[in-house]
Write a protein that holds these residues in place. Structure first.
Motif, PDB file in Angstrom:
ATOM      1  N   ARG A  98       0.831  -1.210   0.000  1.00 32.89           N
ATOM      2  CA  ARG A  98       0.000   0.000   0.000  1.00 32.89           C
ATOM      3  C   ARG A  98       0.868   1.265   0.000  1.00 32.89           C
ATOM      4  O   ARG A  98       0.565   2.231  -0.689  1.00 32.89           O
ATOM      5  CB  ARG A  98      -0.918  -0.024   1.232  1.00 32.89           C
ATOM      6  N   GLU A 101       2.120   1.762  -3.500  1.00 30.40           N
ATOM      7  CA  GLU A 101       1.022   2.228  -4.351  1.00 30.40           C
ATOM      8  C   GLU A 101       0.812   3.735  -4.161  1.00 30.40           C
ATOM      9  O   GLU A 101       0.702   4.495  -5.132  1.00 30.40           O
ATOM     10  CB  GLU A 101      -0.249   1.460  -3.980  1.00 30.40           C
ATOM     11  N   ARG A 102       0.786   4.166  -2.908  1.00 31.51           N
ATOM     12  CA  ARG A 102       0.591   5.591  -2.618  1.00 31.51           C
ATOM     13  C   ARG A 102       1.750   6.426  -3.141  1.00 31.51           C
ATOM     14  O   ARG A 102       1.562   7.475  -3.740  1.00 31.51           O
ATOM     15  CB  ARG A 102       0.503   5.815  -1.102  1.00 31.51           C
ATOM     16  N   ALA A 105       1.627   7.171  -6.793  1.00 31.99           N
ATOM     17  CA  ALA A 105       0.396   7.778  -7.321  1.00 31.99           C
ATOM     18  C   ALA A 105       0.663   8.971  -8.243  1.00 31.99           C
ATOM     19  O   ALA A 105      -0.012   9.133  -9.246  1.00 31.99           O
ATOM     20  CB  ALA A 105      -0.529   8.180  -6.181  1.00 31.99           C
TER      21      ALA A 105
END
Ligand SMILES: Nc1nc2c(ncn2[C@@H]2O[C@H](COP(=O)(O)OP(=O)(O)O)[C@@H](O)[C@H]2O)c(=O)[nH]1
Ligand SMILES: [Mg+2]
Ligand SMILES: [Zn+2]
Lengths: 227, 115
Positions: A98, A101-102, A105
């Motif tokens: 996660r 992923e962030r 972004a």
């Protein structure tokens, strides 16, 4: 009345799901993603400095670097002019999918060929968390002891490559490099092994060769139909 | 020490599984942890106890089954547990062999009670 029902579910299935999505996106974009793991001070940032330092301007490479506190490593790495982002975990001893992923972004993956991730300095926790990488790389330095593969098997088992760093110190410390190699292969017979010194530069051509080879492979895989 | 994070994931998964089963109360959780999982069963046990205490699920015992590293020989098909890091086949000597167990970090069961 109690009833025992079987449950087929991984504990980290949510992390694994995000990691699988990341892996698919890396593949679509022909990106080689590598996850560098070691105890604090083994030389992850130094290896990245050596790597970025030889890359031509315009090379499509980016770095994510994880630490519990401070953005020192990101500052060390940013001077090479490539995109670098610090992930400060605020206490957590590993990166998870996660966080990657962030952090990605606001980067365009289509602009990248190589994504290098420096994990938080720790030989245990990062091994449980898939980040969507093509390969985990474990670094072990000559100052740490040749028995480490046996003590921390989970990371040596999962690593595709072992980088034995600080070989310039071999004459000063009782580190049996043959034993270190043998111990790593007892845990993971298929592991590849390189011996380098990020201080003197010894052995780094082989590292660059390994990296080029894997980059080419990632490009070829992106050209193949998925699945 | 990431066992607290792992314990949190265990608890979240238990809650989501219980949510799928109306009218059931979970009274025990079974996990499998491999020797190559990088997770210490005792530390996980302790972390889980601490977390559960603050929830309506308390008390919720966690049973952890420790799974040794297992290999299978591609040449003769023999499956064996690894002793003293020896991964070549004890029957025919072939190497390398394939790892088929020891990386587990997964649930095995839930014990449910009707409410
Ligand atoms: N002698 C020696 N020191 C090194 C070598 N590589 C890194 N270092 C030093 O080891 C320390 C930790 O390195 P660093 O790259 O920050 O490690 P990291 O915590 O894994 O990112 C620094 O002082 C480096 O200068 C090496 O090959 N030989
Ligand atoms: Mg660093
Ligand atoms: Zn055999």
């Amino acid at each position: 009345m109690t009833d025992r029902v079987p449950l087929e579910r991984k504990v980290l299935n949510e992390n694994d799901r995000i990691a699988a999505e990341l892996r698919a996106r890396f593949r679509e974009n022909g990106i080689l993603c590598l996850n560098l793991i070691s105890s604090p001070g083994a030389g992850k940032t130094s290896l990245l400095e050596r790597t970025l330092g030889t890359m031509a301007p315009g090379t499509r490479v980016a770095v994510l670097t994880g630490d519990i506190q401070t953005d020192n490593d990101a500052r060390r790495l940013a001077r090479f002019g490539f995109p670098v982002k610090q992930i400060t975990t605020g206490g957590t001893c590993h990166l998870d999918a996660r966080m990657i992923e962030r952090a990605l972004a606001d980067w365009k993956l289509a602009d990248l060929d190589l994504l290098l991730i420096e994990n938080v300095g720790n030989l245990v926790c990062p091994s449980s968390y898939d980040l969507g990488e093509a390969a985990k790389i474990v670094l072990l330095s000559a100052a740490e002891g040749d028995d480490k593969p046996l003590k921390y098997p989970s990371i040596f088992f999962r690593a595709a490559l072992l980088v034995l760093n600080k070989i310039d110190l071999l004459e000063h410390v009782p580190f049996d490099i043959a034993r270190a190699r043998e111990n790593a292969r007892r845990i993971q017979p298929k592991i590849e092994i390189l011996e380098v010194s990020c201080l003197t530069g010894a052995g780094l051509e082989a590292w660059h060769g390994w990296l080029d080879h894997r980059c080419q492979r990632a490009q070829m895989e992106a050209a193949l139909p998925a699945g | 020490m990431h066992e607290l994070g792992i314990a949190k994931s265990v608890l979240e998964a238990v809650c989501s599984e219980v949510g799928k089963r109306a009218g059931a109360r979970v009274v025990k959780v079974g996990l499998r942890i491999g020797e190559l999982a990088g997770v210490d069963p005792d530390a996980l046990q302790f972390s889980f106890e601490c977390l559960v205490k603050d929830t309506p699920l308390d008390p919720l015992p966690l049973e952890i089954e420790f799974c040794p590293r297992q290999q299978r020989c591609p040449a003769c098909g023999h499956a064996f547990c690894v002793a003293d890091y020896e991964t070549s086949c004890p029957k025919c000597g072939a190497a390398p062999t394939e790892c088929i167990g020891g990386t587990e970090l997964e649930f095995s069961y839930l014990e449910l009670e009707e409410t």
